[in-house]
Scaffold this active site. Sequence first.
Site, short mmCIF file in Angstrom:
data_model
loop_
_atom_site.label_atom_id
_atom_site.label_comp_id
_atom_site.label_asym_id
_atom_site.label_seq_id
_atom_site.Cartn_x
_atom_site.Cartn_y
_atom_site.Cartn_z
CB SER A 199 41.87 47.99 35.50
OG SER A 199 41.44 49.24 34.81
CG ASP A 228 36.35 44.69 31.36
OD1 ASP A 228 36.08 46.11 31.53
OD2 ASP A 228 36.99 44.27 32.08
CG HIS A 236 37.00 46.70 35.30
ND1 HIS A 236 37.60 46.25 33.87
CD2 HIS A 236 37.72 47.65 35.75
CE1 HIS A 236 38.82 47.21 33.97
NE2 HIS A 236 38.85 47.88 35.13
#
Length: 398
Positions: free
Chosen positions: A173, A269, A336
């Site tokens: 991330s 995502d 994610h």
Amino acid sequence: MESARISQWLNLLVCVLLLLKAEGSLVPLILVENAESKGAVCLDGSPPAYHFDKGFGEGINSWIVHIEGGGWCNNIESCLDRKDTRLGSSKQMEDIYFSGILSNEQQFNPDFYNWNRVKVRYCDGSSFTGDVEEVDPTTNLHFRGARIFSAVIEELLAKGLERAENAILSGCSAGGLTTILHCDSFKTFLPSRANVKCVPDAGYFVNVEDISGAHFIQQYYSEVVSTHGSAKNLPTSCTSKLSPTLCFFPQYVASHISTPIFVVNSAYDSWQIRYIFVPGSADPSDSWNSCKVNMSNCSPDQLSKLQGFKSEFERALSEVGDSPSKGMFIDSCYAHCQTEPQETWFKTDSPKLANTTIAKAVADWFYGRSSFRHVDCNYPCNPSCQNRVFDLKDLPGI
């Protein structure tokens, strides 16, 4: 009766041990004590921290440095909200478990289990790009992310990274974005003979219009860069041509990265869809909530718009280039971050592209056994996906 109870307890103990083994090994928190003298501190002024599990056997001179994720703070108010949490203070951090790409078990991490494995904690809110000298005494906020990155790497060099034969910079991330923005600079810390590559996970955030036609994420990143003084720490190959705000996006940096890089990402995502493509400001009636919770709930019109997002993502991804040193695993899972969770990194039911798990694709590419560059078909085409299903409470603002 007593023997039956003992047997039940033994069975329970075995189950607990198996669960702990699958979750990974508990790794203690290490503070970078000398970082404070360099001003390399978290938002609250506490020292930065990391976790280190030493390599062994043939992996003794190989390293994975994995950067924690956790979004960003774009103004004083949002940074104050983080200041007294683990995303702004090492005082709030605890020991953690390593799993997935950081696991020390060969059955769960076949190619990297015996490497030196490091997880760098994230407490600056700028993907390690900020550096503002002045500290406002009324807020006591420190914007020093770039200094933290250097201080941690310098400490790791002293612990053996300076002798690395193989090294991977990775992250999830906001840590994946860190990996992209710092990929080339990371390589400069390492011996010239070392085999250094980068594996960003869920860090390829794209500059797209949201469903209302607004440029929400571009404005948000502009505020991050301004608040943290990030401009001087973004890749100059980009900032010499474009604004610092644009250079916070991977698509404007990717073509200039010279270090080999392998992008792991979902084309759908879940974080980007929830907070970039359909932020709360673009959906005041919450008509997308059910869709954002579970993509199988999306209406035909919503699904069509999400296919459009995938097309925009692929266009942005094309900036990585087609060099053999550039690899990618882009699945169509509503997910994610897929390299740290064991379920998505390497298990019998992990997501696959070309009948290959993420773990094998990354390892084959890293060791030069074969190239890997695959972008999945449109959702819901991939039966191996482990699509996320969220609770409504998991849909706060960015």
